[in-house]
Motif scaffolding. Structure first.
Motif, short mmCIF file in Angstrom:
data_model
loop_
_atom_site.label_atom_id
_atom_site.label_comp_id
_atom_site.label_asym_id
_atom_site.label_seq_id
_atom_site.Cartn_x
_atom_site.Cartn_y
_atom_site.Cartn_z
N HIS A 280 0.81 -1.22 0.00
CA HIS A 280 0.00 0.00 0.00
C HIS A 280 0.84 1.28 0.00
CE1 HIS A 280 -4.42 1.15 1.04
NE2 HIS A 280 -3.94 1.88 0.06
N HIS B 164 -11.17 4.84 0.46
CA HIS B 164 -10.09 3.98 0.95
C HIS B 164 -10.73 2.72 1.53
CE1 HIS B 164 -7.05 3.25 4.46
NE2 HIS B 164 -6.73 2.51 3.42
N ASP C 215 -10.15 -0.85 3.13
CA ASP C 215 -9.00 -1.41 3.85
C ASP C 215 -9.48 -1.93 5.20
OD1 ASP C 215 -6.37 -1.81 4.97
OD2 ASP C 215 -5.62 -0.08 3.86
N ASP D 298 -4.30 2.88 8.10
CA ASP D 298 -3.09 3.29 7.36
C ASP D 298 -2.65 4.72 7.68
OD1 ASP D 298 -2.93 0.79 6.34
OD2 ASP D 298 -3.33 1.32 4.26
N HIS E 203 3.77 0.57 4.28
CA HIS E 203 2.39 0.33 3.85
C HIS E 203 1.35 0.65 4.91
CE1 HIS E 203 1.74 -4.15 5.22
NE2 HIS E 203 2.35 -3.45 6.14
N ASP F 249 -7.19 -1.73 -0.75
CA ASP F 249 -6.31 -2.72 -0.11
C ASP F 249 -7.10 -4.01 0.00
OD1 ASP F 249 -5.01 -4.32 1.82
OD2 ASP F 249 -4.22 -2.56 2.88
#
Ligand code: MN
Ligand code: MN
Length: 314
Positions: A126, A147, A149, A153, A166, A241
């Motif tokens: 990522h 996003h 995921d 992050d 990442h 992701d």
């Protein structure tokens, strides 16, 4: 007529471009001229904190994406006939120096954007999303970001002794003002945090955080309605992701978290962006060495197909 090469052609030449697409003329200075979409591999996993392997994803996603046909039966659109898409090959860099990787990715994405095409990046871990987002925001200004995921992050340098990996792309994207205020939607988040502070940055930024549990409870159609209301008519960058998806559907990833989205929910989420102004997408964290029967690579290929299909709405 489809923009894909036929299955027979693909078998004959023995190469594996994304979705049986023609390759861009890589030697040409205007390799991406006339393209609506350019698909790029970024074979880099130097930013992983646990199990690596994502550097191999571009090769495996290309291989299995040959099975994906052109016509979208929900949108009623022949995607690769309407969208002039090319495989732009892989971004090239020495994989030993993260800063030079970021520079190479940002430079190549900037070329795609300058040609008027929408970049589709197949990572890689990522960390490659940050330079892609930088290039897109340099052209469009701060963008809405979707996003998807398991993780926020937004980690800090204190956690791993380095700010560039990442687990940090969203922190940099927020701090570098690449994301329009209030226009960040995070979907699929779950699992324990390091501390109560983990959610602070996105909360202060005014992000909309939709957990994997919330997707299951409210249904993906309702989540898509909320998502569309937040992004409005802004240019949208989608960073996906694969660990947002439950390890049962996407085992081939380095930092799996139980309790994620189903493959069907993930596909419906991307499909639900039909009509939005997509200006870039990445699909990251697929690790083929950890996969079984290519199930994660197949899902990745279909998610990217759904992303490219969005351009058929224009
Ligand atoms: Mn993740
Ligand atoms: Mn991530």
């Amino acid at each position: 007529m489809s923009g894909q090469q036929s299955a027979a052609h693909y078998l004959r030449h023995g190469q594996m471009p994304f979705f049986r697409l023609p390759m861009a003329e890589l030697a040409s200075p205007d390799a991406y001229a006339g393209c609506d979409a350019v698909l790029l591999g970024v074979p880099y996993d130097g930013g992983t904190t646990y199990q690596p392997g994502a550097r191999l994803a571009p090769y495996h996603v290309r291989r299995v994406s040959a099975l994906v046909q052109s016509f979208h039966p929900v949108h009623r659109a022949d995607v690769f006939a309407r969208v002039r898409a090319r495989d732009g090959g892989n971004v090239v860099f020495p994989p030993f120096d993260a800063a030079s990787v970021r520079a190479a990715v940002q430079g190549e994405i900037a070329r795609v954007v300058a040609a008027g095409a929408v970049p589709f990046v197949v990572g890689g871990d990522h960390s490659v999303a940050l330079p892609a987002l930088r290039a897109v925001a340099a052209a469009h200004g701060p963008v809405a970001v979707v996003h998807v995921d398991a993780h926020l992050d937004t980690s800090t340098a204190e956690v791993w002794g380095d700010a560039w990996h990442h687990g940090t792309p969203l922190r940099h994207a927020i701090e570098e003002k690449l994301i329009a205020p209030g226009a960040l939607v995070q979907i699929g988040v779950r699992g324990p945090w390091g501390s109560v502070d983990d959610g602070q940055l996105v909360a202060q930024f005014g992000a909309t955080t939709i957990t994997a549990d919330a997707v299951a409870e409210r249904g993906v159609a309702e989540v898509v309605r909320q998502l569309r209301a937040v992004i409005g008519t802004r240019p949208v960058y989608l960073t996906f992701d694969i660990d947002a998806v439950d390890p049962a559907f996407a085992p081939g990833t380095g930092t799996p978290v139980p309790g994620g989205l189903t493959a069907r929910e993930a596909l419906a989420l991307v499909r639900g962006l039909w009509g939005a102004r997509l200006v870039g997408m990445d699909l990251v964290e697929v690790s083929p060495p950890l996969d079984h029967a290519d199930v994660t690579s197949h899902l990745a290929a279909h998610l990217v197909y759904e992303g490219v299909a969005l351009l058929a709405a224009r």
